[in-house]
Design an enzyme around this catalytic site. Structure first.
Site, short mmCIF file in Angstrom:
data_model
loop_
_atom_site.label_atom_id
_atom_site.label_comp_id
_atom_site.label_asym_id
_atom_site.label_seq_id
_atom_site.Cartn_x
_atom_site.Cartn_y
_atom_site.Cartn_z
N TYR A 148 0.91 -1.18 -0.03
CA TYR A 148 0.03 -0.01 -0.17
C TYR A 148 0.96 1.30 -0.17
O TYR A 148 1.94 1.19 0.43
CB TYR A 148 -0.90 0.02 0.98
CG TYR A 148 -0.43 -0.22 2.48
CD1 TYR A 148 0.23 0.98 3.40
CD2 TYR A 148 -0.85 -1.14 3.41
CE1 TYR A 148 0.50 0.93 4.55
CE2 TYR A 148 -0.23 -1.43 4.54
CZ TYR A 148 0.10 -0.29 5.22
OH TYR A 148 0.55 -0.40 6.78
N CYS A 149 0.32 2.20 -0.71
CA CYS A 149 1.12 3.53 -0.77
C CYS A 149 2.51 3.12 -1.48
O CYS A 149 3.49 3.67 -0.67
CB CYS A 149 1.24 4.56 0.69
SG CYS A 149 1.71 6.09 0.39
N PRO A 150 2.51 2.85 -2.43
CA PRO A 150 3.90 2.49 -3.09
C PRO A 150 4.62 3.77 -3.55
O PRO A 150 3.97 4.51 -4.18
CB PRO A 150 3.50 1.52 -4.31
CG PRO A 150 2.21 1.98 -4.61
CD PRO A 150 1.44 2.22 -3.25
#
Length: 281
Positions: A148-150
């Site tokens: 998540y949130c790369p």
């Protein structure tokens, strides 16, 4: 590119510890606090700042997350799972905040020298490497697909992400913010964000590409080291890494006054993001 250790070698740093304020500490306040600190540091009124913060079961959403086609369904899922949510002011996408996640803000100044966006990120990476040196982890920085949130400055060990970095710039100040999954299950946190996106997209096509979450690519530092780590232990490591130049502090009277205005802006940001779908809290 500047030597990032030079950035960290400022003669004095303020340390603001907000890691033990408990469940009443609203996550919107953290982003407002960093905004008011950006002004102090950016104007040269304050030396650079490191701030530690922890929030109870909250999902911090990025700007693109607030544009999901079925956002209301996603927010209802988070509420059912016992999580609050906010729309933050810095970049990136949805991340999990909970008592096992340590957040650090590095507040730097551009008053006398320019720091590129990458240099802001590199300064935080250098700090975390120094802080985690006792564990001899082969820390890599680079995007972890499926997390998540790369982002380009994800921090990982053997392909498993434990930290992500975002950044906000205003008033000649730079707030570089990192979340470190210290304890608990990185995979379970990722499952929650995966479920949020599934509910908030509900099969709809979007112009923006949201991450396809793969829980197996995320882990906590406790999982990666096999040690019973804690946030107080990591803060001890931080103080040892920075030495005597890290001086405990709190908001000044002027900063507390500015915080009131900046917090009102955060509340308004969240009102605009959620009120139209009946989920402003």
């Amino acid at each position: 590119m500047k030597n990032m250790m030079d950035v960290l070698n400022e003669p004095k740093w303020r340390w603001i510890d907000q890691t033990t304020l408990g469940s009443s500490f609203d996550a919107k306040a953290s982003f407002a606090i960093d905004d008011c600190l950006c002004e102090s540091v950016g104007k040269g009124i304050s030396p650079p700042v490191i701030r530690g913060w922890v929030h109870d079961r909250t999902i911090s959403l990025g700007i693109q997350d607030t544009r999901l086609p079925h956002l209301k369904c996603g927010l209802e899922l988070l509420t059912e799972r016992g999580y609050r949510y906010i729309a933050r002011s810095s970049g990136g996408l949805a991340v999990v905040l909970d008592p096992g996640v340590l957040n650090l803000s590095l507040i730097l100044s551009e008053k006398d020298r320019h720091l590129s966006i990458d240099e802001g990120f590199e300064a935080m990476v250098a700090l975390i490497r120094k802080m985690l040196a006792p564990y001899q982890l082969p820390i890599e920085d680079g995007e972890i697909v499926g997390s998540y949130c790369p982002g380009r400055f994800d921090l990982s060990v053997h392909g498993k992400k434990f930290a992500g970095i975002s950044q906000r710039r205003l008033r000649k100040g730079i707030a570089v913010q990192i979340y470190l999954c210290v304890t608990g299950s990185g995979g379970e946190r990722a499952e929650l964000i995966r479920d949020f996106y599934r509910a908030a997209m509900n099969g709809a096509e979007t112009k923006f590409t949201y991450p396809a979450i793969q829980p197996e690519v995320m882990a906590s530092l406790s999982e990666l080291t096999g040690k019973a780590l804690s946030i107080p232990q990591l803060l001890k490591n931080l103080h040892e890494a920075m030495g005597a130049k890290l001086v405990s502090s709190s908001l000044t009277a002027d900063e507390a006054e500015r915080f009131t205005t900046d917090y009102a802006r955060m509340v308004e940001r969240n009102r605009k993001a959620f009120e139209k779908i009946g989920h402003f809290k």
